[in-house]
Design a protein around this motif. Structure first.
Motif, mmCIF file in Angstrom:
data_model
loop_
_atom_site.group_PDB
_atom_site.id
_atom_site.type_symbol
_atom_site.label_atom_id
_atom_site.label_comp_id
_atom_site.label_asym_id
_atom_site.label_seq_id
_atom_site.Cartn_x
_atom_site.Cartn_y
_atom_site.Cartn_z
ATOM 1 N N ARG A 15 -17.974 -28.054 8.593
ATOM 2 C CA ARG A 15 -18.572 -29.254 9.169
ATOM 3 C C ARG A 15 -18.145 -29.476 10.607
ATOM 4 N NH1 ARG A 15 -18.164 -34.410 5.496
ATOM 5 N NH2 ARG A 15 -16.067 -33.610 5.171
ATOM 6 N N ARG A 35 -20.500 -30.077 13.653
ATOM 7 C CA ARG A 35 -20.423 -31.268 14.504
ATOM 8 C C ARG A 35 -20.367 -30.879 15.958
ATOM 9 N NH1 ARG A 35 -16.972 -33.630 10.802
ATOM 10 N NH2 ARG A 35 -18.033 -35.298 9.707
ATOM 11 N N LEU A 53 -22.445 -27.541 20.161
ATOM 12 C CA LEU A 53 -22.468 -27.035 21.531
ATOM 13 C C LEU A 53 -21.283 -26.120 21.774
ATOM 14 C CD1 LEU A 53 -23.792 -27.261 24.342
ATOM 15 C CD2 LEU A 53 -22.190 -29.090 24.819
ATOM 16 N N SER A 54 -20.117 -26.646 21.414
ATOM 17 C CA SER A 54 -18.890 -25.897 21.656
ATOM 18 C C SER A 54 -18.866 -24.624 20.816
ATOM 19 C CB SER A 54 -17.711 -26.813 21.360
ATOM 20 O OG SER A 54 -16.744 -26.177 20.613
ATOM 21 N N PHE A 105 -21.465 -22.926 19.659
ATOM 22 C CA PHE A 105 -22.430 -21.985 20.202
ATOM 23 C C PHE A 105 -21.860 -21.303 21.431
ATOM 24 C CE2 PHE A 105 -25.895 -21.227 23.216
ATOM 25 C CZ PHE A 105 -26.558 -20.256 22.503
ATOM 26 N N SER A 106 -21.210 -22.121 22.253
ATOM 27 C CA SER A 106 -20.634 -21.597 23.482
ATOM 28 C C SER A 106 -19.559 -20.558 23.175
ATOM 29 C CB SER A 106 -20.069 -22.758 24.282
ATOM 30 O OG SER A 106 -19.561 -22.332 25.493
ATOM 31 N N ALA A 115 -21.181 -17.401 21.848
ATOM 32 C CA ALA A 115 -21.872 -16.680 22.915
ATOM 33 C C ALA A 115 -20.870 -15.974 23.823
ATOM 34 C CB ALA A 115 -22.736 -17.642 23.719
ATOM 35 N N THR A 116 -19.796 -16.705 24.195
ATOM 36 C CA THR A 116 -18.797 -16.110 25.073
ATOM 37 C C THR A 116 -18.186 -14.876 24.432
ATOM 38 O OG1 THR A 116 -18.252 -18.323 25.830
ATOM 39 C CG2 THR A 116 -16.707 -16.582 26.389
ATOM 40 N N VAL A 130 -20.850 -12.032 24.082
ATOM 41 C CA VAL A 130 -21.217 -11.330 25.311
ATOM 42 C C VAL A 130 -20.071 -10.476 25.838
ATOM 43 C CG1 VAL A 130 -21.849 -11.616 27.732
ATOM 44 C CG2 VAL A 130 -22.998 -12.966 25.999
ATOM 45 N N ASN A 180 -8.732 -19.096 24.963
ATOM 46 C CA ASN A 180 -8.998 -20.329 25.704
ATOM 47 C C ASN A 180 -10.178 -21.077 25.140
ATOM 48 O OD1 ASN A 180 -7.265 -21.117 27.710
ATOM 49 N ND2 ASN A 180 -7.936 -19.492 29.069
ATOM 50 N N THR A 181 -11.213 -20.327 24.782
ATOM 51 C CA THR A 181 -12.408 -20.974 24.253
ATOM 52 C C THR A 181 -12.068 -21.718 22.971
ATOM 53 O OG1 THR A 181 -13.586 -19.065 25.087
ATOM 54 C CG2 THR A 181 -14.826 -20.580 23.718
ATOM 55 N N ARG A 210 -9.097 -22.705 22.052
ATOM 56 C CA ARG A 210 -8.209 -23.818 22.372
ATOM 57 C C ARG A 210 -8.992 -25.026 22.850
ATOM 58 N NH1 ARG A 210 -3.520 -20.794 25.480
ATOM 59 N NH2 ARG A 210 -2.862 -22.741 26.462
ATOM 60 N N LEU A 211 -10.011 -24.744 23.628
ATOM 61 C CA LEU A 211 -10.851 -25.820 24.145
ATOM 62 C C LEU A 211 -11.524 -26.556 22.994
ATOM 63 C CD1 LEU A 211 -11.330 -26.381 27.128
ATOM 64 C CD2 LEU A 211 -13.521 -25.269 26.912
ATOM 65 N N PHE A 215 -8.938 -28.525 21.304
ATOM 66 C CA PHE A 215 -8.492 -29.585 22.181
ATOM 67 C C PHE A 215 -9.422 -30.790 22.084
ATOM 68 C CE2 PHE A 215 -7.562 -31.507 26.346
ATOM 69 C CZ PHE A 215 -6.189 -31.528 26.247
#
Ligand code: ATP
Ligand code: ATP
Ligand code: MG
Ligand code: MG
Lengths: 219, 288, 288, 219
Positions: free
Chosen positions: B13, B17, B20-21, B23-24, B27-28, B31, B189-190, B192-193, B196
């Protein structure tokens, strides 16, 4: 149940709580009063071990601040119900999910969670709002949700930090009666409040805290 | 059990929720790791290619003028039966004349009555590639044979290819390491973000008595889901890369990159590992 | 003026506050775009290489047997002065004999008293590359000359290279577009994530009477800073890539990738553009 | 100054504010009372155009909810000082920076911002805490910061939503006197409160709101 022994927790340059010594038994109702910034919230934080005293010690439900470990703090908090001054509700979860959180944490089954939470929401008159998100509630309603989350797990101690600050006198009195009912079932209740008028005529044990100094008060 | 299902659900969940994060992140990871995947594929193919070219040089054996094609064939068969020799191709006087024609634009029979070009043959050594020191004895043995006038082989070139290959390997290793390191930083980092952005959740969970493990598990579940999705995405992208590279190579050479499942499995494992490590590290940092 | 400085400061400070997220954005942009940068560099180099190879085939002119080297030199000079001819190299009888030695392992003078190999020369056409149809007249003109016995040139190969080059260009364009599109999604998502993590700030700014523009500017400043840093990072990484690729190429070919500043400037501009667009889009979405 | 004409703002299924008609002049002191969830916060949100009425209209300082555009809402809010029930402070900025925010928004020069903010913090007794982050303050202190931010820009209207919910009686009374001083300088003050005891003897104009119905009250 709770025993403070010369416990001090101070912030850099600020007061906090200094040299507090007192104890609270099962089923007692304590009212903590004192002006803004006196240290009421800090005192409560020491009880749920969010603030470990720099000097002296605090003992709660068999756990001592001297030797408590991270894992045990979690166990302690499962026994303590807390109503936070700023509610600490999860913005992206419904009222139901917020109240259910402590039950999921102790691993209760889905059906038990449902019946428990529904029961508490009903008792506090929040059933209608159970699918609302916190920002879809009025301030007072949020405060009641925070209380619901504190009592849903049948704690052995309830810590209520300013639980009526956003409530009208009638609602405040209802909450007070609810806390008294919980107390009568053997749970200790510690309530910090500014609403002196609300509590002055009641038969509580009063602590007054001024600039971090805690002392018993006649009310 | 209820708790476990709850934790799995929570992980899922919280991913949903934070669409965006999530998916990002995927994707990161997808790629950047597809580059690593393509690099690894290319390296494994390149290594194969290099190994082939290491064994692709020919030892040329020239026979004396009076050797007939059938005699030459016999001698070559003898050579082919020798240890370490893989294959041999006979170049008859007639074929030599054709090569002459191609090279000099003249028919040798137009110039001379007789064909002065010697019969020769090209010998290839065994598949796995030999050290220069191992080639010498083979060459010596052929030279000692009857009717063999001269043996020539690219001794210097072999030594060069050897050292080139070593250099190439270390360069490829260096590039791969650099990309992998960059990717590690990026992935962790991704994640962690992502974590965060949910420090409220962590704080409140701890306030209501969740153990560190309880707080961690949903994030790790999340890390695994993101990792697997990222790994699958990067595999898909790698596949597309390889197809594109192949249709590109087709224009120049018959050589094609070969799809290697081991590389893909390794890739997904690496991504999952990084994701889990990233989640753990990030959660650890935010739990204290 | 004070407001402008405040807004600049805000953009900078909010970057600094969100160190982790900023670093992550810059790293993501830097890494992914360095691939684009390297791809663009490689493409521009490849295009150059392809163009060279298009004009790199030689037209071979064979002279009659009785032509002396000096006569041949004269004729070649005549050819070189022709339209569209770039250069010519003379291959004397002696040089032809050396080629013979290399190819067949025999000294031609050992076989024959006289060298029967003809003098020849290799002609290259103009730099820019010619269509097959443009080559014909040149070949016809040389064939018509005195003492020229035969002219050979790879007519079929030229037509092939032409069509290969067209195919190559469209494949490269396709890959670049795919990477750029992936990067766009990535960059704009990363920036949206950054902004998303500050929706409190946006809400409170609007509550105290900030205009949309006031809210936007710090994010755009931030987008520009992230974009420029990401662009610079990707340039650095591209530079490293090129160096590594060159030391790698050095092992196989004298051909080296050439650093092209235009590609780098384009890269930074593209990154900045995407960052600004990403910020604007994200802010727009969160402002309503 | 403020005029509600049959203004209604309701949530899906919930009350909000319905059919409110009243007006407030410059320099008036309005006290809005009513039980929890009655619609007090919603009423104030309609004044700063965070809630645009679905029916009827609201006019504030010359801006009408009927035709106001995004840009004008910003201009309106610069004239209105708001104390939010949940404070709405920026967690990652100091007390000083939080209070300075509305001044930066209107483009005030650095020096003016400094003297203005220092003056307000001094008046409210927060100078010592000016470098603290919000979570380094007690609940009551946070509330006072929210008030400081509301009045620092000399607004023409102050909207105070439960501004004394986290304050002790003495501090509450101080805040009340401060709001009265602001009112006397010609600013309209609208305060929503549960603390009926605090305000009952004062000479304010009272609005009572129950289930979204607003009506004048004798207090
Ligand atoms: N994290 C912190 N860092 C520094 N100082 C702090 C921190 N938390 C609280 N304080 C200071 O410690 C003092 C006591 O705070 P506390 O929150 O215990 O007061 P309180 O009695 O609960 O007040 P209120 O009634 O306003 O909630 C205050 O002066 C406050 O500014
Ligand atoms: N965004 C929303 N979506 C749905 N219902 C909402 C929303 N905001 C508020 N409500 C509901 O509207 C009613 C009025 O809310 P409001 O916040 O105005 O009450 P209030 O008078 O300020 O109460 P309190 O004294 O508790 O702050 C409440 O019943 C509340 O649940
Ligand atoms: Mg407090
Ligand atoms: Mg309210």
């Amino acid at each position: 149940m709770i025993r403070f022994s010369n416990a001090t927790f101070s912030f850099k340059g600020s007061a906090g709580v200094s040299d507090a010594t007192f104890s609270v038994d099962e089923g007692e109702f304590i009212c903590i009063i004192g002006p803004t910034g006196a240290g009421k919230t800090t005192l409560l934080r020491m009880i749920y071990m969010d603030a470990i005293p720099q000097e002296g010690s605090v003992e709660v439900a068999g756990f001592s601040s001297d030797k408590i470990r991270s894992k045990q703090i979690a166990l302690l908090r499962r026994k303590v119900g807390m109503v936070f001054q700023d509610f600490e509700l999860l913005d992206d979860r419904s009222v139901f999910e917020n109240v259910a959180l402590p039950l999921h944490v102790i691993g209760m089954s889905r059906e038990d969670v449902h019946s428990k939470v529904d029961g508490v929401l009903d008792k506090l008159g929040l059933t209608e709002k159970s699918h609302n998100l916190p920002h879809q509630l009025s301030g007072g309603e949020q405060q009641i949700v925070s209380l619901a989350r504190a009592i849903v797990k049948d704690p052995v101690v309830v810590l209520a930090d300013e639980p009526t600050g956003n409530l009208d006198p009638a609602a405040s009195f209802k909450i007070l009666k609810l806390l008294e009912a919980i107390q009568e079932s053997g749970t200790a209740v510690l309530m910090a409040t500014h609403n002196y008028n609300l509590v002055k005529d009641r038969n509580y044990r009063f602590f007054e805290i001024i600039k971090g100094q805690v002392r018993a008060s006649s009310g | 059990m209820d708790k476990f299902i709850y934790l799995l659900m929570e992980g899922y969940r919280s991913l949903w929720r934070a669409k965006l994060s999530t998916f990002s992140s995927i994707a990161t990871i997808g790629v950047t790791l597809s580059f690593v995947g393509f690099g690894a594929m290319a390296t494994s193919n390149l290594a194969r290619l290099a190994n082939e070219s290491r064994t692709d040089y020919a030892i040329e054996v020239f026979f004396t003028q009076l050797t007939t094609d059938s005699e030459a064939q016999e001698i070559m068969n003898e050579i082919k039966s020798m240890d370490r020799v893989r294959e041999g191709v006979l170049i008859t006087k007639q074929e030599a004349a054709e090569i002459f024609q191609k090279e000099f634009g003249e028919n040798i029979y137009d110039l001379l009555d007789d064909n002065p070009l010697p019969t020769s043959c090209k010998i290839k050594l065994e598949e796995s590639g030999l050290e220069p020191a191992e080639i010498e004895p083979v060459v010596k043995a052929i030279e000692a044979m009857d009717k063999v006038e001269k043996v020539s082989y690219p001794a210097k070139a072999i030594t060069l290819i050897e050292s080139y290959f070593q250099g190439m390997l270390s360069v490829v290793a260096l590039i791969s390491m650099a990309i992998l390191m960059g990717t590690t930083v990026l992935v962790s980092n991704t994640i962690r973000l992502t974590i965060f952005s949910r420090k409220d959740l962590i704080r409140i969970l701890k306030l209501v008595g969740a153990t560190d493990r309880f707080v961690k598990i949903p994030f790790i579940v999340e890390g695994i889901i993101v990792g697997i999705a990222g790994g699958v995405l990067s595999s898909l992208l790698t596949y597309l890369f390889i197809r594109t590279a192949n249709s590109f190579l087709m224009l120049f050479t018959p050589y094609q990159l070969i799809w290697d499942w081991r590389v893909i499995i390794l890739l997904i494992l690496v991504v999952a590992l990084f994701s889990i490590l990233g989640s753990r590290k990030a959660v650890k940092k935010l739990l204290t």
